[in-house]
Scaffold this active site. Structure first.
Site, PDB file in Angstrom:
ATOM      1  N   ALA A  26       0.827  -1.208   0.000  1.00  0.00           N
ATOM      2  CA  ALA A  26       0.000   0.000   0.000  1.00  0.00           C
ATOM      3  C   ALA A  26       0.858   1.255   0.000  1.00  0.00           C
ATOM      4  O   ALA A  26       1.915   1.303   0.632  1.00  0.00           O
ATOM      5  CB  ALA A  26      -0.902  -0.001   1.234  1.00  0.00           C
ATOM      6  N   SER A  42       3.674  -7.028   1.841  1.00  0.00           N
ATOM      7  CA  SER A  42       2.747  -6.298   2.713  1.00  0.00           C
ATOM      8  C   SER A  42       1.303  -6.469   2.215  1.00  0.00           C
ATOM      9  O   SER A  42       0.840  -7.599   2.047  1.00  0.00           O
ATOM     10  CB  SER A  42       3.190  -4.831   2.785  1.00  0.00           C
ATOM     11  OG  SER A  42       2.594  -4.168   3.865  1.00  0.00           O
ATOM     12  N   ASP A  66      10.891  -7.009  11.327  1.00  0.00           N
ATOM     13  CA  ASP A  66       9.792  -6.155  10.868  1.00  0.00           C
ATOM     14  C   ASP A  66       9.070  -5.572  12.077  1.00  0.00           C
ATOM     15  O   ASP A  66       8.600  -6.311  12.948  1.00  0.00           O
ATOM     16  CB  ASP A  66       8.832  -6.992  10.008  1.00  0.00           C
ATOM     17  CG  ASP A  66       7.809  -6.157   9.272  1.00  0.00           C
ATOM     18  OD1 ASP A  66       7.598  -4.987   9.649  1.00  0.00           O
ATOM     19  OD2 ASP A  66       7.223  -6.684   8.306  1.00  0.00           O
ATOM     20  N   HIS A 105      10.544  -4.111   7.646  1.00  0.00           N
ATOM     21  CA  HIS A 105       9.376  -4.289   6.785  1.00  0.00           C
ATOM     22  C   HIS A 105       9.732  -4.077   5.315  1.00  0.00           C
ATOM     23  O   HIS A 105       9.216  -4.775   4.441  1.00  0.00           O
ATOM     24  CB  HIS A 105       8.257  -3.328   7.194  1.00  0.00           C
ATOM     25  CG  HIS A 105       6.974  -3.591   6.466  1.00  0.00           C
ATOM     26  ND1 HIS A 105       6.257  -4.751   6.627  1.00  0.00           N
ATOM     27  CD2 HIS A 105       6.284  -2.852   5.551  1.00  0.00           C
ATOM     28  CE1 HIS A 105       5.184  -4.721   5.851  1.00  0.00           C
ATOM     29  NE2 HIS A 105       5.175  -3.583   5.187  1.00  0.00           N
TER      30      HIS A 105
END
Length: 268
Positions: free
Chosen positions: A22, A90, A218, A246
């Site tokens: 995103a 993700s 992460d 991440h």
């Protein structure tokens, strides 16, 4: 019409499709894509709708299917004999799950890189809702905003510089931090829309082989939640990368590219 693979095609390089998370874009794979291409692999890094250099604003992308359409169009355009390794980072895990549901015959493997991985018994929103409920991420300066007074459009989301530095890119170089912060766009998790969707099915999404790559440092999707998703929906193989935050795409690109090259060798 049945199409045969060209002679010698099986011995050719594999095709790998890298799907961003995103607020990002295909650009986020620049280090990994370069390494894989240098090794002779065919690499696609599509921009999802309203992402990267896609010209649409988020308000023109009302559903998760609309958001995923550039990836679905890419798979639909492949020759009948061609299979790809699909990689989602993700939120991109939900995009590749939808793609595997729609085109299971075109997916050699679905690879989840510290990614949200739906199961085949709950709506695809389930893992996102569990993540939010778990409160393992401090959202800090992330902005969530309604796009319209009626609430028909998905809630928009934009990560701020504090959360990017502290929880997404804490092990990245200052240059990558600058790059990521410069190219972020307003996105959405599309939770309300995904809540309305039927679960992806055992016969289609469930039939595709899956690999989960755990990123052990992460701070966004923490390791314990990554492990919970694997326990919730067991996969064919689990790989781990130490020292990966991440944005392992930035912080550990050589290790991630090596994992993906191994997967392409193994799953065809």
């Amino acid at each position: 019409m049945h199409m045969e693979a060209p002679a010698g095609k099986a011995a050719c390089s594999k095709h790998i499709v890298l799907v961003h998370g995103a607020c990002a874009g295909g650009w986020s794979w620049y280090k990994v894509a370069t390494r894989l291409r240098s090794a002779g692999h065919r690499v696609s890094t599509p921009d999802l709708a309203a992402s990267g250099v896609d010209p649409r604003p988020l308000r023109e992308v009302p559903t998760f299917h609309d958001y995923t359409k550039p990836l679905l169009d890419l798979l639909e355009s492949l020759p009948a004999w061609e299979k790809v390794v699909l990689v989602g980072h993700s939120l991109g895990g939900v995009n590749i799950a939808l793609a595997a549901e729609m085109f299971p015959e075109k997916v050699a493997a679905a690879v989840f890189v510290t990614a949200f991985m739906p199961d085949s018994s709950s709506p695809p929103s389930y893992v996102l809702e569990k993540f939010v409920e778990g409160r393992t991420l401090d959202w800090m300066d992330t902005e969530f905003k309604p796009q319209d007074p009626e609430g028909k459009l998905p809630i928009s989301m934009l990560f701020g510089p504090l959360v990017i530095q502290a929880n997404f890119c804490q092990l990245c170089s200052p240059e990558d931090l600058t790059l990521g912060g410069s190219l972020m766009r307003v996105g959405s998790m599309f939770v309300d829309d995904l809540r309305l969707q039927q679960p992806y099915t055992d016969g289609r999404y469930g039939s595709v082989r899956k690999v989960f790559i755990v990123c052990k440092d992460d701070r966004a999707i923490v390791e314990s939640f990554q492990r919970w998703m694997i326990e919730n929906y067991p996969v064919d193989e689990v790989m781990e990368i130490d020292g990966a935050d991440h944005m392992a795409l930035f912080s550990t690109p050589a290790e991630l590219a090596s994992c993906l090259a191994d997967i392409m060798e193994k799953y065809d």
